[in-house]
Design a protein around this motif. Sequence first.
Motif, short mmCIF file in Angstrom:
data_model
loop_
_atom_site.label_atom_id
_atom_site.label_comp_id
_atom_site.label_asym_id
_atom_site.label_seq_id
_atom_site.Cartn_x
_atom_site.Cartn_y
_atom_site.Cartn_z
N VAL A 11 32.99 27.47 37.19
CA VAL A 11 32.85 27.78 35.78
C VAL A 11 33.02 26.52 34.95
CG1 VAL A 11 35.29 28.47 35.61
CG2 VAL A 11 33.68 29.23 33.87
N ILE A 12 32.14 26.40 33.96
CA ILE A 12 32.21 25.29 33.00
C ILE A 12 32.40 25.90 31.63
CG2 ILE A 12 31.00 23.32 32.02
CD1 ILE A 12 29.39 23.17 34.63
N CYS A 13 33.38 25.41 30.89
CA CYS A 13 33.62 25.98 29.57
C CYS A 13 33.95 24.88 28.57
CB CYS A 13 34.76 27.00 29.62
SG CYS A 13 36.37 26.27 29.94
N LYS A 14 33.89 25.25 27.31
CA LYS A 14 34.21 24.29 26.25
C LYS A 14 35.71 24.29 25.99
CE LYS A 14 29.81 24.60 23.78
NZ LYS A 14 29.16 24.94 22.50
N SER A 15 36.22 23.18 25.54
CA SER A 15 37.62 23.05 25.22
C SER A 15 38.02 24.07 24.15
CB SER A 15 37.90 21.64 24.71
OG SER A 15 39.26 21.44 24.50
N GLY A 16 39.14 24.74 24.36
CA GLY A 16 39.62 25.73 23.41
C GLY A 16 39.29 27.16 23.77
N THR A 17 38.41 27.35 24.72
CA THR A 17 38.06 28.71 25.14
C THR A 17 38.98 29.16 26.26
OG1 THR A 17 36.41 27.93 26.72
CG2 THR A 17 35.65 28.38 24.48
N SER A 18 38.94 30.46 26.55
CA SER A 18 39.75 31.02 27.64
C SER A 18 38.85 31.40 28.81
CB SER A 18 40.52 32.25 27.15
OG SER A 18 41.47 31.87 26.19
N VAL A 19 39.37 31.26 29.99
CA VAL A 19 38.60 31.54 31.20
C VAL A 19 39.42 32.46 32.11
CG1 VAL A 19 37.60 30.55 33.29
CG2 VAL A 19 37.41 29.33 31.12
N LYS A 20 38.77 33.50 32.63
CA LYS A 20 39.44 34.42 33.54
C LYS A 20 38.89 34.25 34.94
CE LYS A 20 40.53 38.70 32.43
NZ LYS A 20 40.44 40.16 32.15
N ILE A 21 39.78 34.14 35.91
CA ILE A 21 39.41 34.03 37.32
C ILE A 21 39.96 35.24 38.05
CG2 ILE A 21 39.58 32.64 39.42
CD1 ILE A 21 40.18 30.23 37.58
N GLU A 22 39.12 35.88 38.85
CA GLU A 22 39.55 37.07 39.60
C GLU A 22 39.77 36.74 41.07
OE1 GLU A 22 37.26 40.63 37.13
OE2 GLU A 22 36.63 40.11 39.16
N CYS A 23 40.77 37.38 41.62
CA CYS A 23 41.07 37.26 43.05
C CYS A 23 41.19 38.67 43.61
CB CYS A 23 42.39 36.50 43.23
SG CYS A 23 42.94 36.34 44.93
N ARG A 24 40.37 38.95 44.61
CA ARG A 24 40.36 40.30 45.19
C ARG A 24 40.59 40.26 46.70
NH1 ARG A 24 38.18 44.24 41.81
NH2 ARG A 24 37.14 43.41 39.96
N SER A 25 41.42 41.18 47.17
CA SER A 25 41.54 41.39 48.61
C SER A 25 40.55 42.50 48.96
CB SER A 25 42.97 41.79 48.99
OG SER A 25 43.38 42.93 48.29
N LEU A 26 39.59 42.20 49.82
CA LEU A 26 38.47 43.11 50.02
C LEU A 26 38.74 44.21 51.05
CD1 LEU A 26 35.43 40.66 49.91
CD2 LEU A 26 36.54 41.91 48.05
N ASP A 27 39.58 43.95 52.03
CA ASP A 27 39.74 44.94 53.09
C ASP A 27 41.20 45.19 53.43
OD1 ASP A 27 38.68 42.60 55.71
OD2 ASP A 27 40.12 42.44 54.08
N PHE A 28 42.09 44.86 52.52
CA PHE A 28 43.51 45.17 52.72
C PHE A 28 44.19 45.23 51.36
CE2 PHE A 28 45.67 41.05 51.96
CZ PHE A 28 44.57 40.20 51.93
N GLN A 29 45.36 45.84 51.36
CA GLN A 29 46.13 45.93 50.13
C GLN A 29 47.11 44.77 50.06
OE1 GLN A 29 47.74 49.96 50.30
NE2 GLN A 29 46.10 50.65 48.94
N ALA A 30 47.07 44.07 48.96
CA ALA A 30 47.89 42.88 48.79
C ALA A 30 49.02 43.15 47.80
CB ALA A 30 47.03 41.72 48.29
#
Lengths: 117, 114
Positions: A11-30
């Motif tokens: 992801v490329i963003c401009k200074s001052g903006t907010s960025v969300k990153i997702e992390c998912r466990s696909l085949d187990f419960q974390a």
Amino acid sequence: GAVVSQHPSRVICKSGTSVKIECRSLDFQATTMFWYRQFPKQSLMLMATSNEGSKATYEQGVEKDKFLINHASLTLSTLTVTSAHPEDSSFYICSAKGTGGSYNEQFFGPGTRLTVL
Amino acid sequence: AQSVTQLDSQVPVFEEAPVELRCNYSSSVSVYLFWYVQYPNQGLQLLLKYLSGSTLVKGINGFEAEFNKSQTSFHLRKPSVHISDTAEYFCAVSFSGGYNKLIFGAGTRLAVHP
């Protein structure tokens, strides 16, 4: 085997903006997910640990108001970089740990490259 | 305080030669030990781990490591490397108790030359 995904991968963003990153466990419960930051040619530094349904525990020196972590379910944790600045540019990697047993291995996501202009 | 030291930042080696990547740790409590490999712009892949039992641990891709409690070391070895082994290798330690937080070494860049 256990699979952890991250979105977006880049992801490329401009200074001052907010960025969300997702992390998912696909085949187990974390029950626990970890967020790491890696600068070029350096090691991984743990930023915070998130447990499902509770507040994240941040490592010393990490600004909790800047790096918002939410672990809303047993398969999803999000990292939001608020008011991003160029110095926040880095490679962010999450890992997830399953339930049960005396020790559970951490499974790592493929990472998200954040570039703040 | 607990810490992990990888003694070599870079290790150049020729293809089919043996290699050893060194790792030492400091801890006053029991530990779990890991080696991870990272290819460019990717996450980490577990090579092998030591939790308990036999001190010689075999992992994927022909790698093995030996836990030496008296020397607080966990060196990674491969008898014959391939070009495809070129990557960054991280030693990591998790201390017994708590939530299994990992502490990483600085990493060793393995460069395999033809």
